[in-house]
Design a protein around this motif. Structure first.
Motif, PDB file in Angstrom:
ATOM      1  N   ILE A 174       5.522   2.814  -3.320  1.00 13.11           N
ATOM      2  CA  ILE A 174       5.945   2.448  -4.671  1.00 13.11           C
ATOM      3  C   ILE A 174       4.702   1.978  -5.414  1.00 13.11           C
ATOM      4  CG2 ILE A 174       7.383   0.902  -6.052  1.00 13.11           C
ATOM      5  CD1 ILE A 174       9.252   0.749  -3.574  1.00 13.11           C
ATOM      6  N   GLN A 175       4.452   2.607  -6.556  1.00 17.36           N
ATOM      7  CA  GLN A 175       3.293   2.254  -7.360  1.00 17.36           C
ATOM      8  C   GLN A 175       3.743   1.508  -8.605  1.00 17.36           C
ATOM      9  OE1 GLN A 175       1.164   5.570  -8.996  1.00 17.36           O
ATOM     10  NE2 GLN A 175      -0.273   4.278 -10.099  1.00 17.36           N
ATOM     11  N   SER A 176       3.137   0.362  -8.833  1.00 18.08           N
ATOM     12  CA  SER A 176       3.399  -0.369 -10.071  1.00 18.08           C
ATOM     13  C   SER A 176       2.669   0.344 -11.192  1.00 18.08           C
ATOM     14  CB  SER A 176       2.901  -1.810  -9.952  1.00 18.08           C
ATOM     15  OG  SER A 176       2.993  -2.447 -11.206  1.00 18.08           O
ATOM     16  N   THR A 218       2.664  -0.274  -2.708  1.00 17.55           N
ATOM     17  CA  THR A 218       3.307  -0.847  -1.533  1.00 17.55           C
ATOM     18  C   THR A 218       4.124   0.230  -0.845  1.00 17.55           C
ATOM     19  OG1 THR A 218       5.207  -1.572  -2.841  1.00 17.55           O
ATOM     20  CG2 THR A 218       3.465  -3.185  -2.491  1.00 17.55           C
ATOM     21  N   PHE A 219       4.256   0.116   0.467  1.00 19.36           N
ATOM     22  CA  PHE A 219       5.048   1.103   1.194  1.00 19.36           C
ATOM     23  C   PHE A 219       6.527   0.929   0.897  1.00 19.36           C
ATOM     24  CE2 PHE A 219       1.143   1.422   3.661  1.00 19.36           C
ATOM     25  CZ  PHE A 219       1.015   2.804   3.707  1.00 19.36           C
ATOM     26  N   VAL A 246      12.941   0.150 -15.564  1.00 20.69           N
ATOM     27  CA  VAL A 246      13.320  -1.271 -15.493  1.00 20.69           C
ATOM     28  C   VAL A 246      12.235  -2.082 -14.779  1.00 20.69           C
ATOM     29  CG1 VAL A 246      14.962  -2.916 -14.470  1.00 20.69           C
ATOM     30  CG2 VAL A 246      15.794  -0.863 -15.636  1.00 20.69           C
ATOM     31  N   SER A 247      11.718  -1.549 -13.670  1.00 19.86           N
ATOM     32  CA  SER A 247      10.770  -2.290 -12.833  1.00 19.86           C
ATOM     33  C   SER A 247       9.315  -1.847 -12.992  1.00 19.86           C
ATOM     34  CB  SER A 247      11.173  -2.181 -11.368  1.00 19.86           C
ATOM     35  OG  SER A 247      12.439  -2.772 -11.172  1.00 19.86           O
ATOM     36  N   ASN A 248       9.054  -0.900 -13.901  1.00 18.46           N
ATOM     37  CA  ASN A 248       7.686  -0.388 -14.106  1.00 18.46           C
ATOM     38  C   ASN A 248       7.080   0.128 -12.808  1.00 18.46           C
ATOM     39  OD1 ASN A 248       7.456  -0.963 -16.938  1.00 18.46           O
ATOM     40  ND2 ASN A 248       7.320  -3.128 -16.374  1.00 18.46           N
ATOM     41  N   ILE A 249       7.811   1.032 -12.131  1.00 19.99           N
ATOM     42  CA  ILE A 249       7.343   1.578 -10.859  1.00 19.99           C
ATOM     43  C   ILE A 249       7.516   3.094 -10.828  1.00 19.99           C
ATOM     44  CG2 ILE A 249       7.736  -0.497  -9.484  1.00 19.99           C
ATOM     45  CD1 ILE A 249      10.408   0.695  -8.583  1.00 19.99           C
ATOM     46  N   CYS A 294       5.251  10.229  -2.893  1.00 17.01           N
ATOM     47  CA  CYS A 294       5.283  10.831  -1.567  1.00 17.01           C
ATOM     48  C   CYS A 294       3.840  10.918  -1.057  1.00 17.01           C
ATOM     49  CB  CYS A 294       5.907  12.218  -1.688  1.00 17.01           C
ATOM     50  SG  CYS A 294       5.873  13.168  -0.194  1.00 17.01           S
ATOM     51  N   LEU A 295       3.624  10.498   0.195  1.00 17.87           N
ATOM     52  CA  LEU A 295       2.299  10.502   0.792  1.00 17.87           C
ATOM     53  C   LEU A 295       2.320  11.245   2.123  1.00 17.87           C
ATOM     54  CD1 LEU A 295       1.527   6.681   0.411  1.00 17.87           C
ATOM     55  CD2 LEU A 295       0.727   8.499  -1.093  1.00 17.87           C
ATOM     56  N   GLY A 296       1.241  11.939   2.425  1.00 17.89           N
ATOM     57  CA  GLY A 296       1.080  12.583   3.722  1.00 17.89           C
ATOM     58  C   GLY A 296      -0.111  11.961   4.422  1.00 17.89           C
ATOM     59  N   VAL A 297       0.013  11.700   5.722  1.00 14.73           N
ATOM     60  CA  VAL A 297      -1.084  11.120   6.493  1.00 14.73           C
ATOM     61  C   VAL A 297      -1.166  11.826   7.841  1.00 14.73           C
ATOM     62  CG1 VAL A 297       0.323   9.256   7.477  1.00 14.73           C
ATOM     63  CG2 VAL A 297      -2.158   8.980   7.309  1.00 14.73           C
TER      64      VAL A 297
END
Length: 133
Positions: free
Chosen positions: A18-20, A32-33, A60-63, A67-70
Motif C-alpha cells: 500500500i502506497q501513501s 507498507t506491505f 478516502v485514505s490517500n492510498i 502489485c509487487l514481484g520478488v
C-alpha cells in the motif's frame, strides 16, 4: 485484486503493498506491505479482502494498492506491477452491517486449493483456504 502474471527464472513471488499518495518528504512516499486481519495474498498473487471498509478506499485514505514481484535470488529487489485505485461504495440497501452479526454475509469460499494436490518432499507445500463474509 489481480496481478498480471509475473515471469522469471525462478518464478517470482507476488505480493502487494500500500502506497501513501501523501509525500513523507520531497520525492518520497510511504510503502507498507498489504497485511491485516481482513486481507491475504493468495498463491497466484491475487489480493483478497474478507470484507472492505471505508478506509480501504483509495481516495478516502490517500492510498494506492501496488502489485509487487520478488525473486528469491539476491539481491531481493521488488519489481512494480499493477497499481490499483480502490473505490468502496455504500451498500445498495443502505444498511451498514459490519457490527451487526445478524446482518453479516455468511462465510463463503473465495479461494481453495484443488481437491487433488500433489505434495513433494524436500520443499514447502501449502494448502489454501481463503474465506470471506
Amino acid at each position: 485484486m489481480s496481478c498480471p502474471n509475473a515471469t522469471g527464472d525462478p518464478a517470482p513471488e507476488v505480493t502487494w503493498a500500500i502506497q501513501s499518495t501523501v509525500q513523507v518528504a520531497e520525492g518520497q512516499t510511504q510503502l507498507t506491505f498489504f497485511k491485516s486481519n481482513r486481507t491475504v495474498v493468495g498463491p497466484d498473487g491475487t489480493a483478497y479482502f474478507t470484507h472492505v471498509i471505508a478506509e480501504d478506499d483509495s481516495d478516502v485514505s490517500n492510498i494506492l494498492y501496488i502489485c509487487l514481484g520478488v525473486s528469491e535470488i539476491a539481491p531481493q529487489d521488488y519489481s512494480l506491477g499493477t497499481t490499483v485505485k480502490l473505490k468502496v461504495v455504500p451498500p445498495r440497501d443502505g444498511i451498514e452491517n459490519a457490527n451487526k452479526t445478524n446482518l453479516n454475509i455468511e462465510p463463503f469460499l473465495m479461494y481453495g486449493s484443488p481437491n487433488k494436490t500433489l505434495f513433494r518432499g524436500g520443499q514447502e507445500n501449502r494448502l489454501w483456504c481463503i474465506f470471506g463474509g
